[in-house]
Design an enzyme around this catalytic site. Structure first.
Site, PDB file in Angstrom:
ATOM      1  N   GLU A   1       0.602  -1.183  -0.098  1.00 36.17           N
ATOM      2  CA  GLU A   1       0.006   0.029   0.142  1.00 36.17           C
ATOM      3  C   GLU A   1       0.882   1.215   0.135  1.00 36.17           C
ATOM      4  OE1 GLU A   1      -2.857   0.112   3.285  1.00 36.17           O
ATOM      5  OE2 GLU A   1      -3.083   2.308   3.005  1.00 36.17           O
TER       6      GLU A   1
ATOM      7  N   HIS B   1       8.403   0.062   5.834  1.00 37.78           N
ATOM      8  CA  HIS B   1       8.044  -0.043   7.095  1.00 37.78           C
ATOM      9  C   HIS B   1       7.860  -1.460   7.599  1.00 37.78           C
ATOM     10  CE1 HIS B   1       4.623   0.156   4.034  1.00 37.78           C
ATOM     11  NE2 HIS B   1       3.958  -0.609   5.111  1.00 37.78           N
TER      12      HIS B   1
HETATM   13  P1  5GP Z   1       1.438  -1.953   3.571  1.00 38.82           P
HETATM   14  O1  5GP Z   1       2.108  -0.675   2.720  1.00 38.82           O
HETATM   15  O2  5GP Z   1       2.464  -2.641   4.418  1.00 38.82           O
HETATM   16  O3  5GP Z   1       0.606  -2.847   2.730  1.00 38.82           O
HETATM   17  O4  5GP Z   1       0.278  -1.220   4.473  1.00 38.82           O
HETATM   18  C1  5GP Z   1       0.494   0.055   4.816  1.00 38.82           C
HETATM   19  C2  5GP Z   1       0.023   0.201   6.173  1.00 38.82           C
HETATM   20  O5  5GP Z   1       0.014   1.819   6.526  1.00 38.82           O
HETATM   21  C3  5GP Z   1      -1.499  -0.252   6.483  1.00 38.82           C
HETATM   22  O6  5GP Z   1      -1.734  -0.856   7.404  1.00 38.82           O
HETATM   23  C4  5GP Z   1      -2.217   1.199   6.594  1.00 38.82           C
HETATM   24  O7  5GP Z   1      -3.159   1.290   7.710  1.00 38.82           O
HETATM   25  C5  5GP Z   1      -0.924   2.219   7.155  1.00 38.82           C
HETATM   26  N1  5GP Z   1      -1.252   3.445   6.824  1.00 38.82           N
HETATM   27  C6  5GP Z   1      -1.731   3.979   5.652  1.00 38.82           C
HETATM   28  N2  5GP Z   1      -1.816   5.524   5.348  1.00 38.82           N
HETATM   29  C7  5GP Z   1      -1.688   5.651   6.798  1.00 38.82           C
HETATM   30  C8  5GP Z   1      -1.393   6.987   7.570  1.00 38.82           C
HETATM   31  O8  5GP Z   1      -1.913   8.000   6.935  1.00 38.82           O
HETATM   32  N3  5GP Z   1      -1.351   6.970   8.793  1.00 38.82           N
HETATM   33  C9  5GP Z   1      -1.133   5.791   9.298  1.00 38.82           C
HETATM   34  N4  5GP Z   1      -0.957   5.985  10.732  1.00 38.82           N
HETATM   35  N5  5GP Z   1      -0.849   4.695   8.999  1.00 38.82           N
HETATM   36  C10 5GP Z   1      -1.298   4.604   7.454  1.00 38.82           C
END
Ligand code: 5GP
Length: 130
Positions: free
Chosen positions: A88, A93
């Protein structure tokens, strides 16, 4: 354009901060698998974790361990799970997730928390940082 996590690190977008040092930043995931779900991010904006230079990779792991130990002490759980996904947000991270069951690790069941609940959780974790 700066990633959403860079904008969070720079304070342009608010977050429930857990920890920060010169190179890394930890904050609560806004759409948590479980209460306490935390993201640990290098300030250096790199998309994929395996593309990090060795020092940043090792430093991120050490930072995530410190935050993870505080999380484990603060939030009732069986253990803290560690995941790297990145589908996403294209800024490295590490997900630290307090696990009570396999469902907490699947990214399909989410919990809704109020701002006050996020802040209370963040304070509890910060209080356990060593
Ligand atoms: P991934 O890239 O590992 O699939 O997931 C990205 C993570 O970032 C997700 O769990 C999502 O909820 C979190 N996330 C995305 N945008 C934001 C944001 O603006 N603030 C916070 N605190 N978390 C976010």
């Amino acid at each position: 354009m700066a990633s959403i996590f860079t904008r969070i690190i720079q304070g342009e977008i608010p977050s429930f901060k857990i920890a920060e040092d010169e190179n890394f930043y930890a904050f609560l995931d806004i759409n948590p698998n479980a209460p306490g779900h935390t993201l640990c991010v290098p300030k250096k904006e790199v998309d994929k974790i395996l593309d990090l230079d060795q020092d940043t990779y090792a430093g991120l792991m050490a930072f995530a361990r410190k935050v993870g130990l505080a999380l484990e002490a603060a939030i009732a759980c069986e253990r803290v799970g560690i995941s790297v996904i990145g589908l996403e947000v294209p800024h490295v991270h590490i997900h630290l997730i307090p696990l009570r069951s396999m469902a907490d690790a699947t990214f399909s069941s989410k919990v809704a928390l109020s701002p006050a609940e996020f802040e209370e959780i963040a304070q509890k974790i910060r209080a356990k940082l060593r």
